[in-house]
Scaffold this motif. Sequence first.
Motif, PDB file in Angstrom:
ATOM      1  N   VAL A  83      -9.627 -49.497 -71.778  1.00  0.00           N
ATOM      2  CA  VAL A  83      -8.813 -48.425 -70.906  1.00  0.00           C
ATOM      3  C   VAL A  83      -9.544 -47.336 -70.508  1.00  0.00           C
ATOM      4  O   VAL A  83     -10.292 -46.453 -71.330  1.00  0.00           O
ATOM      5  CB  VAL A  83      -7.414 -47.783 -71.754  1.00  0.00           C
ATOM      6  CG1 VAL A  83      -6.568 -47.065 -70.536  1.00  0.00           C
ATOM      7  CG2 VAL A  83      -6.643 -48.907 -72.280  1.00  0.00           C
ATOM      8  N   LYS A 113      -3.614 -38.147 -69.190  1.00  0.00           N
ATOM      9  CA  LYS A 113      -3.204 -39.413 -68.342  1.00  0.00           C
ATOM     10  C   LYS A 113      -2.273 -40.330 -69.332  1.00  0.00           C
ATOM     11  O   LYS A 113      -2.474 -40.263 -70.569  1.00  0.00           O
ATOM     12  CB  LYS A 113      -4.218 -40.324 -67.827  1.00  0.00           C
ATOM     13  CG  LYS A 113      -5.440 -40.082 -66.952  1.00  0.00           C
ATOM     14  CD  LYS A 113      -6.555 -40.800 -66.580  1.00  0.00           C
ATOM     15  CE  LYS A 113      -7.501 -39.963 -65.718  1.00  0.00           C
ATOM     16  NZ  LYS A 113      -7.041 -39.897 -64.054  1.00  0.00           N
ATOM     17  N   TRP A 115      -0.615 -43.960 -70.056  1.00  0.00           N
ATOM     18  CA  TRP A 115      -0.896 -45.454 -69.755  1.00  0.00           C
ATOM     19  C   TRP A 115       0.194 -46.228 -70.408  1.00  0.00           C
ATOM     20  O   TRP A 115       0.787 -45.923 -71.341  1.00  0.00           O
ATOM     21  CB  TRP A 115      -2.258 -45.683 -70.364  1.00  0.00           C
ATOM     22  CG  TRP A 115      -3.532 -44.920 -70.120  1.00  0.00           C
ATOM     23  CD1 TRP A 115      -3.750 -43.874 -70.924  1.00  0.00           C
ATOM     24  CD2 TRP A 115      -4.355 -45.016 -69.262  1.00  0.00           C
ATOM     25  NE1 TRP A 115      -4.858 -43.351 -70.525  1.00  0.00           N
ATOM     26  CE2 TRP A 115      -5.277 -44.060 -69.291  1.00  0.00           C
ATOM     27  CE3 TRP A 115      -4.592 -46.034 -68.059  1.00  0.00           C
ATOM     28  CZ2 TRP A 115      -6.097 -43.902 -68.456  1.00  0.00           C
ATOM     29  CZ3 TRP A 115      -5.689 -45.718 -67.142  1.00  0.00           C
ATOM     30  CH2 TRP A 115      -6.593 -44.732 -67.417  1.00  0.00           C
ATOM     31  N   ILE A 126      -7.940 -51.600 -67.714  1.00  0.00           N
ATOM     32  CA  ILE A 126      -6.971 -50.807 -67.252  1.00  0.00           C
ATOM     33  C   ILE A 126      -7.639 -49.495 -66.722  1.00  0.00           C
ATOM     34  O   ILE A 126      -8.200 -48.892 -67.650  1.00  0.00           O
ATOM     35  CB  ILE A 126      -5.908 -50.367 -68.318  1.00  0.00           C
ATOM     36  CG1 ILE A 126      -5.238 -52.023 -68.998  1.00  0.00           C
ATOM     37  CG2 ILE A 126      -4.740 -49.663 -67.556  1.00  0.00           C
ATOM     38  CD1 ILE A 126      -4.169 -51.631 -69.936  1.00  0.00           C
ATOM     39  N   PRO A 129      -3.688 -45.274 -64.320  1.00  0.00           N
ATOM     40  CA  PRO A 129      -2.580 -44.799 -65.244  1.00  0.00           C
ATOM     41  C   PRO A 129      -1.169 -44.769 -64.871  1.00  0.00           C
ATOM     42  O   PRO A 129      -1.103 -44.887 -63.673  1.00  0.00           O
ATOM     43  CB  PRO A 129      -2.936 -43.495 -65.697  1.00  0.00           C
ATOM     44  CG  PRO A 129      -3.736 -42.913 -64.458  1.00  0.00           C
ATOM     45  CD  PRO A 129      -4.217 -44.116 -63.691  1.00  0.00           C
ATOM     46  N   ARG A 130      -0.092 -44.584 -65.555  1.00  0.00           N
ATOM     47  CA  ARG A 130       1.259 -44.528 -65.066  1.00  0.00           C
ATOM     48  C   ARG A 130       1.569 -43.158 -64.365  1.00  0.00           C
ATOM     49  O   ARG A 130       1.948 -42.839 -63.458  1.00  0.00           O
ATOM     50  CB  ARG A 130       2.243 -44.720 -66.154  1.00  0.00           C
ATOM     51  CG  ARG A 130       3.830 -44.725 -65.605  1.00  0.00           C
ATOM     52  CD  ARG A 130       4.872 -44.199 -66.689  1.00  0.00           C
ATOM     53  NE  ARG A 130       4.703 -44.703 -67.777  1.00  0.00           N
ATOM     54  CZ  ARG A 130       5.186 -44.234 -68.917  1.00  0.00           C
ATOM     55  NH1 ARG A 130       6.237 -43.448 -68.848  1.00  0.00           N
ATOM     56  NH2 ARG A 130       5.599 -44.751 -70.296  1.00  0.00           N
TER      57      ARG A 130
END
Length: 526
Positions: A83, A113, A115, A126, A129-130
Amino acid sequence: MTITKMTWRPQYRSSKFRHVFGKPATKENCYDGVPITRSVHDNHFCAVNPKFIAVITECAGGGAFLVISLHHTGKVDPLHPRVSGHKGNVLDVKWNPFDDYCIASCSEDTTVKIWDIPKHGVLKNITVPRKELQGHSRRVGLIEWHPTANNVLFSTAYDYKIMMWNLDCPEQVIKNPVKTISVHSDVVLSMSFNTDGSLLATSCKDKKTRVIDPHTGSLLQEANCKSHKASKVLFLGNLKMLLSTGTSRWNHRQIALWDQDDLSVSLLEVDLDGSSGVLFPFYDPDTHMLYIAGKGDGNIRYYEISSEKPYLQFLTEYRSHLPQKGMGIMPKRGLDVSACEVFRFYKLVTIKSLIEPISMIVPRRSESYQEDIYPMTAGNKPAMTADEWFRGINKDPVLMSLKPGCKLSEPYPVLKPKEPLGALEPKCYQSPQGQTEVMVIQERMKTDEPKPLNDLKAHDKSRSGVSNGCEPLACTPPKTENELLQMFYRQQDEIRRLRDLLSQRDVRIKQLELEIKNVRNSQGSS
């Protein structure tokens, strides 16, 4: 003149945890080849839940961390996906306590962040991020999730501020926190919530310990003890006490206990040794056990905490020749109850690029579930929403049982408002017999109701056919002093046994009352 002879008697203290021992995992059950970060920050660098283990790694160009499935032990692929969306070194990672597939990270790039981790694990890098939280002006050193409210995150940075974030808002980039706490004059070194999240304790680089109301951001208590310089602080469950680790005025490593309502003077200060590594404290509120692991040490000391003097009882220590850089801990719901495991560490060994699980085990001969060492514990369901908490509401955590077969995906049903406790929606969880869960709890309360002493004696008499340890036909009046003493001892044993039975019933009633309380909390939040 009468001479009184003084005899010394050692004080023995009964405890079911005095024989707890640490059991390191075998080599094939460790995680080998992990490029652990070389950061000099005094953080844990590791976060664990029942599905994944996350560890901050060393990398060039930006910051990254690994997320490894818990059962993928052994050699870790050097090219394992990471990530890696931060532009600076990652300083802290924390799993969402109510979502095993959501993790937060903070970095030197001044951002936090959030995730989403795929359920099958990380199969490719990844980078998106969300959510991204932008509010701090300097690098963010620590993050902490609220223990009972869903999607509430706290972060603190080198700008000396603590910021509160509501992750339920729809924006992907959040630039303004809900509230900012600005009561510190230097960098915050640690944060800890009490059980229901109504109080926040912090330790700061100015060597002061503070207790803050997170709803208002106001400072409630401040400790400025010159004999103890705190570096880490921890709430001790519902004992209304704080524990801090740090150094004495002679630079000896030290632990101190405080009354959370009065930080003017410590309750207890204990010097440990003269090493220089930071002491990481970990507390288990279910067993009242405190674990102390020093950065750069190989050992883990553990103690039992009580609310009365002498407060701290040293049990023993786990020893190892491998020094630890950081520690992750498994939530209680991820422990192996069949092995009587009460705590599990994930030890980061930088010199061997190794993550070594260490299980703390209570030795028991029986392989059955041990209810006395596994009381109801905080589960993975939030007690309230973020909006409720920001409106000033506090709620205790939703409890769950660790007994196999009791783990339900929705352990507490949603009740209709303004209806009796037993009236549930048709679609809510029902027991196999067709009864609602509340009816089941109420029925168990009736069956587990403590019986009068005479009933208990009658029950025992019908079960064993003895009375006060004698056969019914042999219960003749004692004729000699020796027989009278024997009868007295048997009666004392019988009284002790009946008291144990009553105490077991009381414990069971308290557990069932907690279950009903959680159901009513769900009713109030619906």
